[in-house]
Enzyme design. Structure first.
Site, short mmCIF file in Angstrom:
data_model
loop_
_atom_site.label_atom_id
_atom_site.label_comp_id
_atom_site.label_asym_id
_atom_site.label_seq_id
_atom_site.Cartn_x
_atom_site.Cartn_y
_atom_site.Cartn_z
N ASP A 1 0.88 -1.17 0.00
CA ASP A 1 0.00 0.00 0.00
C ASP A 1 0.92 1.23 0.00
OD1 ASP A 1 -2.08 1.79 0.09
OD2 ASP A 1 -3.16 0.79 1.71
C1 NOJ Z 1 -3.93 4.08 0.09
C2 NOJ Z 1 -5.12 3.19 0.10
O1 NOJ Z 1 -5.15 2.46 1.30
C3 NOJ Z 1 -5.16 2.23 -1.08
O2 NOJ Z 1 -6.37 1.53 -1.06
C4 NOJ Z 1 -4.99 2.97 -2.37
O3 NOJ Z 1 -5.02 2.06 -3.44
C5 NOJ Z 1 -3.68 3.73 -2.33
N1 NOJ Z 1 -3.68 4.66 -1.20
C6 NOJ Z 1 -3.42 4.50 -3.61
O4 NOJ Z 1 -4.30 5.56 -3.68
#
Ligand code: NOJ
Length: 876
Positions: A269
């Site tokens: 993530d």
């Molecule tokens: C953080 C989020 O938790 C995730 O779901 C997302 O894909 C990424 N940011 C990118 O925006």
């Protein structure tokens, strides 16, 4: 030792070694891809990947594993590329309900709405349509679907992005969605792996989980995702038993890659990676967004990234074995070729991104973070096709009628309808006025945060209802304020029917509304919603309540209120919100929506706690003391929750006809016992392409003239010889000495007993029983029954029942249909923590069929020794 800090806590070493004498595998080394000639399709992709990766140099390989940095390129995430072979980096974009941050794309119903249809067909179709849109925008990876948060607590901010707190329903839904997305040439990403169950403290919370709960609840849907062939998995922000998820050898190496046999790649993530070695050795394959997103002006490590040049250096120093890097890239490329079987690089037919995530202007910088290279950045390609029809169908078929005293479907003879409440209205400044959808200025059709899209348009309930009223000469009254109760009362009193709308939203913690930092603070309706409902119901005894909420709210008062004739949960239905609702209200579409979670009478009745205050804020720790008992497993299990606390049961939803359950038949299929621990060994880890030598440092530095064209804040794969040769040049925290020697052992490895195939041991998916039930439509109109199958696994430590099957079946009046289910070994097994395998316990197993978790109509025992009936040979 690190090995024991996470794995040892759960897997008592003695028990484990006894069970795995041949396979002394704990969490290291990270499993690598091995050929599988039995799976021709996959093997073909793997061969292509190996052929491609063999051509790459060390730094080209690293480039494909590492993002170029936050906002560095035009996608939310973009890896480096291989210019020498004309191979563009991978473009990754949010999110789980459509393409985020672009124009001319659809806003699909949320994951929880897809689940509420209980229709595999619609869930698959939604995946296909989303895949088409991502493909049309030139995106390689869709950052969805979601199975974590699973929905441990109803307050969980991002539950709506996923499907349901029931792991079986989520497992079916995530698998169908993945198959849909990937059938269109886009790699799906199952996220967030794992235990990211709340937004509070998500970046530091340490979730302590036991092995059984992990397997039977949170890991379950990820097994389905892997079995569906998902190309990528995103590891989450939180810690699992002491170690960050993206650095967690138990979660990633042992469970995901070894036990579940995951053959795709694991990406972090955004910012969830914390170290160079810990992540590489624990199975991370792609660093996102690639740079280190520390606070502004915080000290940056020499390479500005945990990987990029830092990974090249670690490989050259032998801290990360080359086979591990080769495996990362081979995984990425195999995932790509698996779903793009016709593409052979460098192939010009591979779609290229035709937009920028950072602006919807036509021109803009190609490299946003450095404001460089202005160009035509948005081609504004319209990818919506005819998806609005599907979106409307899902919106309608996910609408759940929780209460109906007879008012629904609405009669066309109605004189007037009063529409009341802000949640029915067009947002005054358009549906995208609030960044990240983080406000409720009008009707709510999705939550907030990265799981959102821009609406191409939004049909509000008020617009759709006024249109429908005009068609049928029904007087349409409308009042918008939630706070002006006298007006609401006056309008409601004046009308033959009052429909009052209310909302409660939630989202991701980087935005907060009214002190709701992602997670909901409570289960009440927002914006005075509960008071508005009560005020309207006081004066109109034909009141219908419509709810747009991210999960359950406390609605017991409305359920009991004599003047409230109907309660409808519409969830987050996407761009066709109003139309979908009207279709169901007037009976143009049969309401087949069933609630994918339980509605408790109070927040406390759920028996789980959102952690909002940490005893030690530097190391917030969270136990999951409820184990597998969440949602209906809690409410319906004596000694846990109380049935009396349920306002609406999981799976409940009313239709416009009645069904009678008749003959139930159960038959044994397949071979008994017929299940053995997976056996065998992998090949040794392959080194793909040129083997690099540690003393060739100069060769892997930046090319001549780099400083002249270098893009600021862009992550590059080259080593810096000064850093390499300095004391700091060796990866720290953890250092290589913190890992057991197994972490770098590329020798052949034994399989885990529950492993061996994608999704785990192949025998888990053998069908052991079939169950069939006759369902008759005893009402006046054709309808859809969602037949639900629950199993009782027996014994003192299991929930009363667990969902193990569902089918949505259209049945005409007076017609009877036989609905058939198959139960696999996995469906009737429990996780044995000693043998590290699934087992069918000796406890009596039963099967229950019905209309909801609390409306079970027929049941039978499952006799393991029962006569074996060959498939297709009829009833026993
Ligand atoms: C953080 C989020 O938790 C995730 O779901 C997302 O894909 C990424 N940011 C990118 O925006």
């Amino acid at each position: 030792m690190r090995l024991l800090s996470s794995a040892g806590l759960l897997l008592p070493l003695t028990a484990l070694t006894a069970a795995l004498t041949d396979t002394p595998f704990l969490g290291f080394p990270s499993p690598w891809l091995s050929p599988d000639p039995n799976d021709v399709e996959w093997q073909t992709a793997y061969d292509k990947a190996v052929a491609f990766v063999s051509q790459l140099t060390l730094t080209e390989k690293v480039n494909l594993t590492t993002g170029t940095g936050w906002e560095a390129d035009r996608c939310i995430g973009k890896t480096g590329s291989v210019p020498r072979l004309n191979f563009e980096g991978f473009c990754l974009m949010d999110g789980p309900l459509g393409v985020r941050y672009v124009d001319k794309a659809s806003a699909f119903p949320a994951g929880m709405n897809a689940a509420a249809t209980f229709s595999k067909r619609l869930i698959r179709a939604r995946g296909e349509a989303m895949g088409e849109e991502f493909r049309g925008k030139g995106i390689d990876v869709q950052l969805g679907p979601v199975a974590g948060a699973l929905g441990r607590t109803p307050q969980g901010g991002r539950n709506w992005e996923g499907f349901s707190p029931d792991p079986y329903l989520t497992g079916v839904a995530i698998a169908e969605t993945i198959k849909g997305i990937q059938s269109r040439g886009v790699i799906a990403c199952a996220k967030h792996y794992i235990l990211n169950e709340q937004e509070h403290f998500r970046g530091s919370i340490d979730v302590r989980i036991d092995d059984r709960t992990m397997h039977e609840l949170y890991l379950w849907p990820f097994a389905d995702a892997v079995r569906a062939g998902v190309g990528s998995v995103m590891c989450s922000y939180n810690k699992v038993n002491g170690t960050y998820a993206c650095e967690n050898e138990w979660a990633v190496n042992y469970l995901l890659k070894n036990e579940l046999g995951f053959r795709g790649f694991v990406m972090s993530d955004w910012g969830a990676q914390h170290t160079t070695l810990g992540s590489a050795l624990s199975g991370l394959d792609m660093s996102m967004p690639g740079d280190i997103m520390g606070p502004p002006n915080s000290p940056q490590p020499p390479y500005g990234s945990h990987w990029g040049g830092a990974l090249t250096q670690a490989v050259l120093k032998g801290e990360v074995p080359q086979w591990r890097l080769d495996d990362m890239v081979t995984r990425i490329m195999t995932a790509y070729f698996r779903i793009n079987p016709t593409i052979i690089p460098p192939n010009s037919s591979r779609p290229k991104p035709n937009f920028s995530a950072w602006t919807q202007n036509t021109t803009g910088p190609l490299y946003k973070a450095s404001n460089r290279t202005w160009t035509t950045i948005n081609e504004h390609i319209n990818v919506q096709s005819n998806h609005s029809h599907l979106i409307r169908e899902i919106a309608a078929k996910s609408t759940v009628i929780l209460k109906n005293t007879g008012i629904l479907p609405l009669p066309l003879s109605l004189d007037s309808i009063a529409v009341i409440g802000n949640d029915a209205q067009d947002p005054p400044n358009g549906p995208n006025a609030c960044p990240e959808r983080a406000c409720i200025t009008g009707t709510v059709a999705m939550g907030y945060g990265s799981g959102t899209t821009d609406f191409p348009y939004l049909i509000s309930p008020a617009t759709a209802l006024s249109h429908r009223c005009r068609q049928s000469n029904i007087t349409f009254l409308n009042t918008t304020s939630n706070w002006d109760l006298p007006t609401a009362r006056a309008v409601a009193a004046d009308s033959s029917l009052a429909i009052v709308f209310a909302a409660a939203t939630s989202g991701e913690n980087f935005v907060s509304i009214d002190g709701n930092a992602g997670d909901r603070n409570n289960l009440t309706l927002w914006d005075n919603g509960d008071e508005l409902i009560k005020a309207v119901a006081e004066v109109n005894n034909n009141t219908i309540v419509v709810l747009h909420t991210s999960g359950p709210v406390v609605i017991d008062y409305a359920h009991r209120h004599p003047n409230i004739s109907g309660i409808i949960w519409a969830g987050f239905p996407g761009q066709e919100s109003g139309n979908g609702l009207v279709d169901v209200l007037f009976g143009d579409v049969y309401p087949q929506g069933r609630t994918p979670f339980t509605w408790g009478s109070t927040l406390q009745s759920y028996g789980v706690e959102l952690m909002t205050v940490a005893a030690d804020p530097r190391n917030p720790t969270q136990e999951f003391p409820e184990g597998v008992f969440i949602d209906y497993r809690h409410f319906l299990t004596p000694g846990k929750g109380r049935e009396g606390d349920v306002t609406y049961a999981f799976g409940h939803g009313l239709g416009y006809t009645t069904f009678e359950y008749g003959l139930l038949a159960v038959g044994r299929e397949g071979v008994w016992p017929g299940y053995g621990a997976a056996e065998g060994r992998t090949d040794a880890a392959p080194v793909v392409g040129e083997e690099v030598e540690g003393d060739e440092v100069e060769r892997w530095g930046p090319p001549g003239g780099w400083e002249g064209w270098r893009i600021p804040r862009y992550v590059y794969p080259w080593v810096n010889t000064t850093v390499f040769n300095s004391e700091n040049g060796t990866a720290k925290a953890p250092a290589i000495g913190d890992f057991p020697p197994e972490a770098r052992d590329g020798g052949a490895q034994g399989l885990l007993p529950a492993g061996g195939k994608e999704g785990g041991n192949g025998g888990l998916y053998d069908v052991l029983f079939w169950v069939s039930v006759d369902v008759k439509n005893t009402g006046e109109v054709e309808g859809v029954e969602v037949v639900q199958l629950y199993v009782s696994l027996g014994g003192p430590s299991n929930p009363s029942i667990v969902l193990r099957g569902f089918e949505d079946v259209a049945i005409k009046p007076n017609e009877t249909k036989t609905v058939k289910f198959e139960l696999t070994r996995r469906d009737i097994s429990n996780w044995n923590t000693d043998t590290q395998n699934w087992e069918i316990t000796d406890h009596e197993k039963m099967v229950f069929l019905g209309s909801s978790a609390m409306d079970l109509r027929v049941n039978s025992t499952l006799e393991i020794g029962q006569r074996i009936v060959q498939p297709g040979s009829g009833k026993p």
